[in-house]
Design a protein around this motif. Structure first.
Motif, PDB file in Angstrom:
ATOM      1  N   GLU A  42      13.922  -6.419  -9.991  1.00 15.78           N
ATOM      2  CA  GLU A  42      13.351  -7.414  -9.091  1.00 15.78           C
ATOM      3  C   GLU A  42      13.148  -6.873  -7.683  1.00 15.78           C
ATOM      4  N   SER A  43      14.013  -5.980  -7.236  1.00 15.52           N
ATOM      5  CA  SER A  43      13.944  -5.517  -5.849  1.00 15.52           C
ATOM      6  C   SER A  43      13.140  -4.231  -5.654  1.00 15.52           C
ATOM      7  N   MET A  44      13.093  -3.345  -6.638  1.00 24.68           N
ATOM      8  CA  MET A  44      12.433  -2.047  -6.472  1.00 24.68           C
ATOM      9  C   MET A  44      10.936  -2.172  -6.152  1.00 24.68           C
ATOM     10  N   PRO A  45      10.148  -2.992  -6.884  1.00 25.82           N
ATOM     11  CA  PRO A  45       8.723  -3.101  -6.532  1.00 25.82           C
ATOM     12  C   PRO A  45       8.510  -3.593  -5.095  1.00 25.82           C
ATOM     13  N   GLY A  46       9.347  -4.489  -4.623  1.00 28.10           N
ATOM     14  CA  GLY A  46       9.238  -4.968  -3.246  1.00 28.10           C
ATOM     15  C   GLY A  46       9.548  -3.874  -2.244  1.00 28.10           C
ATOM     16  N   GLU A  47      10.555  -3.053  -2.529  1.00 32.11           N
ATOM     17  CA  GLU A  47      10.887  -1.947  -1.632  1.00 32.11           C
ATOM     18  C   GLU A  47       9.759  -0.927  -1.593  1.00 32.11           C
ATOM     19  N   VAL A  48       9.175  -0.643  -2.743  1.00 31.90           N
ATOM     20  CA  VAL A  48       8.046   0.302  -2.797  1.00 31.90           C
ATOM     21  C   VAL A  48       6.887  -0.239  -1.968  1.00 31.90           C
ATOM     22  N   GLU A  49       6.599  -1.520  -2.110  1.00 27.81           N
ATOM     23  CA  GLU A  49       5.496  -2.128  -1.363  1.00 27.81           C
ATOM     24  C   GLU A  49       5.740  -2.055   0.145  1.00 27.81           C
ATOM     25  N   LEU A  50       6.973  -2.332   0.577  1.00 30.56           N
ATOM     26  CA  LEU A  50       7.302  -2.263   2.004  1.00 30.56           C
ATOM     27  C   LEU A  50       7.189  -0.850   2.538  1.00 30.56           C
ATOM     28  N   ARG A  51       7.725   0.126   1.825  1.00 29.64           N
ATOM     29  CA  ARG A  51       7.702   1.519   2.289  1.00 29.64           C
ATOM     30  C   ARG A  51       6.285   2.078   2.329  1.00 29.64           C
ATOM     31  N   VAL A  52       5.503   1.765   1.301  1.00 35.10           N
ATOM     32  CA  VAL A  52       4.120   2.261   1.263  1.00 35.10           C
ATOM     33  C   VAL A  52       3.302   1.575   2.354  1.00 35.10           C
ATOM     34  N   GLY A  53       3.523   0.291   2.566  1.00 30.69           N
ATOM     35  CA  GLY A  53       2.803  -0.442   3.604  1.00 30.69           C
ATOM     36  C   GLY A  53       3.109   0.066   5.001  1.00 30.69           C
ATOM     37  N   ALA A  54       4.262   0.727   5.185  1.00 31.34           N
ATOM     38  CA  ALA A  54       4.658   1.240   6.492  1.00 31.34           C
ATOM     39  C   ALA A  54       4.085   2.628   6.786  1.00 31.34           C
ATOM     40  N   VAL A  55       3.425   3.242   5.819  1.00 30.84           N
ATOM     41  CA  VAL A  55       2.832   4.564   6.027  1.00 30.84           C
ATOM     42  C   VAL A  55       1.661   4.437   7.006  1.00 30.84           C
ATOM     43  N   PRO A  56       1.600   5.283   8.034  1.00 29.35           N
ATOM     44  CA  PRO A  56       0.486   5.219   8.990  1.00 29.35           C
ATOM     45  C   PRO A  56      -0.867   5.362   8.285  1.00 29.35           C
ATOM     46  N   GLY A  57      -1.772   4.458   8.591  1.00 27.28           N
ATOM     47  CA  GLY A  57      -3.111   4.493   8.005  1.00 27.28           C
ATOM     48  C   GLY A  57      -3.278   3.555   6.826  1.00 27.28           C
ATOM     49  N   VAL A  58      -2.179   3.066   6.255  1.00 26.21           N
ATOM     50  CA  VAL A  58      -2.267   2.148   5.111  1.00 26.21           C
ATOM     51  C   VAL A  58      -2.519   0.745   5.637  1.00 26.21           C
ATOM     52  N   GLY A  59      -3.575   0.105   5.125  1.00 25.82           N
ATOM     53  CA  GLY A  59      -3.901  -1.253   5.540  1.00 25.82           C
ATOM     54  C   GLY A  59      -3.050  -2.277   4.823  1.00 25.82           C
ATOM     55  N   SER A  60      -2.994  -2.163   3.513  1.00 21.76           N
ATOM     56  CA  SER A  60      -2.171  -3.068   2.702  1.00 21.76           C
ATOM     57  C   SER A  60      -1.714  -2.314   1.470  1.00 21.76           C
ATOM     58  N   ALA A  61      -0.627  -2.800   0.890  1.00 23.48           N
ATOM     59  CA  ALA A  61      -0.066  -2.127  -0.290  1.00 23.48           C
ATOM     60  C   ALA A  61       0.167  -3.144  -1.393  1.00 23.48           C
ATOM     61  N   GLU A  62       0.009  -2.668  -2.605  1.00 25.85           N
ATOM     62  CA  GLU A  62       0.208  -3.506  -3.785  1.00 25.85           C
ATOM     63  C   GLU A  62       0.914  -2.655  -4.838  1.00 25.85           C
ATOM     64  N   VAL A  63       1.855  -3.244  -5.553  1.00 27.57           N
ATOM     65  CA  VAL A  63       2.579  -2.530  -6.598  1.00 27.57           C
ATOM     66  C   VAL A  63       2.336  -3.226  -7.924  1.00 27.57           C
ATOM     67  N   ASN A  64       1.888  -2.458  -8.902  1.00 23.19           N
ATOM     68  CA  ASN A  64       1.732  -2.963 -10.267  1.00 23.19           C
ATOM     69  C   ASN A  64       2.857  -2.377 -11.101  1.00 23.19           C
ATOM     70  N   LEU A  65       3.724  -3.235 -11.602  1.00 27.38           N
ATOM     71  CA  LEU A  65       4.833  -2.811 -12.449  1.00 27.38           C
ATOM     72  C   LEU A  65       4.394  -2.940 -13.897  1.00 27.38           C
ATOM     73  N   ILE A  66       4.387  -1.825 -14.609  1.00 26.44           N
ATOM     74  CA  ILE A  66       3.946  -1.828 -16.011  1.00 26.44           C
ATOM     75  C   ILE A  66       5.054  -1.274 -16.895  1.00 26.44           C
TER      76      ILE A  66
END
Length: 169
Positions: free
Chosen positions: A124-148
């Motif tokens: 439950e928490s890992m996809p949210g952490e990935v989304e937050l960390r990726v969204g914080a990368v300079p130049g990234v507008g928005s981030a989305e995580v697809n868990l498959i």
């Protein structure tokens, strides 16, 4: 030097010679010379000493920010390598949990990932952490995580560095 030949009855005839004439030099079609080639003055084309001039000095074109090698893409990969699985002391990228990173023209990043098992304690928490960390990368507008879950994760997806870290190599 011996020169051997066979006659009609199958016998080998030999002839002794002093020397053999050298093979003829390769010739260039005169049309090729007239269409821009240069000559050494004897009718032979001269090879330009700078025939690779500029070729070796060329640099590959810079990768777009969202392509592998690009600034945003590589920043996302570095961010993913900072997230560790709580049960296995290896980052989620080298663990093979990241199946894909796509960066759209508008700097929207989509990370496709899985977990080691569907019953993982951080499911439950890992996809949210990935989304937050990726969204914080300079130049990234928005981030989305697809868990498959298909294809399922297996240890063969791990990088050699991760396998070495875990004593699997």
């Amino acid at each position: 030097m011996m020169n051997e030949q066979t006659n009609d009855s199958g016998k080998i005839l030999t002839e002794e010679v002093e020397s053999v004439a050298p093979p003829p030099r390769a010739r260039v079609d005169l049309d090729a010379l007239e269409s821009g080639g240069e000559s050494d003055g004897q009718g032979e084309p001269a090879r330009k000493p700078d025939y690779l001039d500029g070729f070796l000095a060329q640099r590959p074109p810079a990768a777009a920010a969202g392509e592998p090698g690009g600034e945003i893409y590589e920043g996302v990969i570095e961010a993913l390598k900072e997230i560790f699985d709580p049960e296995i002391p290896v980052n989620i990228y080298d663990l093979g949990l990241i199946y894909g990173v796509e960066v759209a023209d508008n700097a929207h990043v989509v990370v496709t990932m899985t977990l080691t098992t569907p019953h993982c304690p951080v499911a439950e928490s890992m996809p949210g952490e990935v989304e937050l960390r990726v969204g914080a990368v300079p130049g990234v507008g928005s981030a989305e995580v697809n868990l498959i879950w298909d294809p399922p994760w297996d240890p063969q997806k791990m990088s050699d560095e991760a396998k070495l870290e875990l004593g699997m190599l």
